[in-house]
Write a protein that holds these residues in place. Structure first.
Motif, PDB file in Angstrom:
ATOM      1  N   PRO A 112      66.023 -10.067 -37.526  1.00  0.00           N
ATOM      2  CA  PRO A 112      66.456 -11.208 -38.327  1.00  0.00           C
ATOM      3  C   PRO A 112      66.127 -11.109 -39.819  1.00  0.00           C
ATOM      4  O   PRO A 112      66.868 -11.615 -40.638  1.00  0.00           O
ATOM      5  N   PHE A 113      65.042 -10.462 -40.178  1.00  0.00           N
ATOM      6  CA  PHE A 113      64.630 -10.415 -41.574  1.00  0.00           C
ATOM      7  C   PHE A 113      64.218  -9.003 -41.946  1.00  0.00           C
ATOM      8  O   PHE A 113      63.408  -8.393 -41.275  1.00  0.00           O
ATOM      9  N   SER A 164      69.958 -17.384 -39.773  1.00  0.00           N
ATOM     10  CA  SER A 164      68.585 -17.784 -39.456  1.00  0.00           C
ATOM     11  C   SER A 164      67.822 -18.095 -40.740  1.00  0.00           C
ATOM     12  O   SER A 164      67.988 -17.410 -41.747  1.00  0.00           O
ATOM     13  N   ILE A 165      66.987 -19.119 -40.676  1.00  0.00           N
ATOM     14  CA  ILE A 165      66.099 -19.442 -41.788  1.00  0.00           C
ATOM     15  C   ILE A 165      64.668 -19.396 -41.267  1.00  0.00           C
ATOM     16  O   ILE A 165      64.363 -19.954 -40.213  1.00  0.00           O
ATOM     17  N   ARG A 166      63.828 -18.681 -41.984  1.00  0.00           N
ATOM     18  CA  ARG A 166      62.403 -18.580 -41.639  1.00  0.00           C
ATOM     19  C   ARG A 166      61.637 -19.431 -42.637  1.00  0.00           C
ATOM     20  O   ARG A 166      61.831 -19.302 -43.855  1.00  0.00           O
ATOM     21  N   SER A 220      67.992 -21.711 -36.479  1.00  0.00           N
ATOM     22  CA  SER A 220      69.346 -21.194 -36.651  1.00  0.00           C
ATOM     23  C   SER A 220      70.123 -22.092 -37.600  1.00  0.00           C
ATOM     24  O   SER A 220      69.910 -23.308 -37.648  1.00  0.00           O
ATOM     25  N   ILE A 221      70.986 -21.472 -38.382  1.00  0.00           N
ATOM     26  CA  ILE A 221      71.880 -22.194 -39.289  1.00  0.00           C
ATOM     27  C   ILE A 221      73.230 -21.488 -39.247  1.00  0.00           C
ATOM     28  O   ILE A 221      73.296 -20.285 -39.010  1.00  0.00           O
ATOM     29  N   VAL A 239      66.038 -16.269 -45.632  1.00  0.00           N
ATOM     30  CA  VAL A 239      67.245 -16.363 -44.822  1.00  0.00           C
ATOM     31  C   VAL A 239      67.580 -14.968 -44.338  1.00  0.00           C
ATOM     32  O   VAL A 239      67.451 -13.987 -45.077  1.00  0.00           O
ATOM     33  N   GLY A 240      67.994 -14.850 -43.056  1.00  0.00           N
ATOM     34  CA  GLY A 240      68.317 -13.549 -42.503  1.00  0.00           C
ATOM     35  C   GLY A 240      69.366 -13.638 -41.412  1.00  0.00           C
ATOM     36  O   GLY A 240      69.977 -14.693 -41.207  1.00  0.00           O
TER      37      GLY A 240
END
Length: 107
Positions: free
Chosen positions: A5-6, A33-35, A78-79, A103-104
């Protein structure tokens, strides 16, 4: 299978959070995805979405503008990756926090 994801080169954006909602700020990239890492020391509440955002404190009416981010937590949400998103954050009275946002792509 999804990629990680990142990446090590994901841009990170800090947000200083107080008892007044932070200025709505564009996320540091696009992805699904936002961390969010809450360095602490208090719980922060975020609003993430299209257009200008204003985070609020939770109350008796359910709202999407007060998602809690616990102190010391590292969460991934999740976005949709088809829009430009903004974020705003707030703490309860006299509270402060520092959020690190990335964001990834992926899970």
């Amino acid at each position: 299978m999804y990629p990680f994801p990142f990446s090590a080169t994901s841009k990170t954006m800090p947000i200083s959070v107080t008892a007044t909602a932070s200025t709505s700020t564009r996320l540091p990239g696009q992805g699904n995805s936002i961390r969010i890492v809450n360095e602490g020391p208090n719980v922060a509440f975020v609003s993430i979405g299209e257009g200008t955002q204003t985070a609020t404190l939770p109350n008796a009416t359910a709202t999407a503008t007060s998602t809690p981010i616990l102190s010391g937590s590292d969460i991934t949400l999740s976005i949709p990756n088809d829009a430009v998103y903004n974020i705003s954050a707030i703490c309860r009275a006299t509270g402060t926090a520092t959020l690190d946002v990335q964001v990834g792509e992926g899970q």
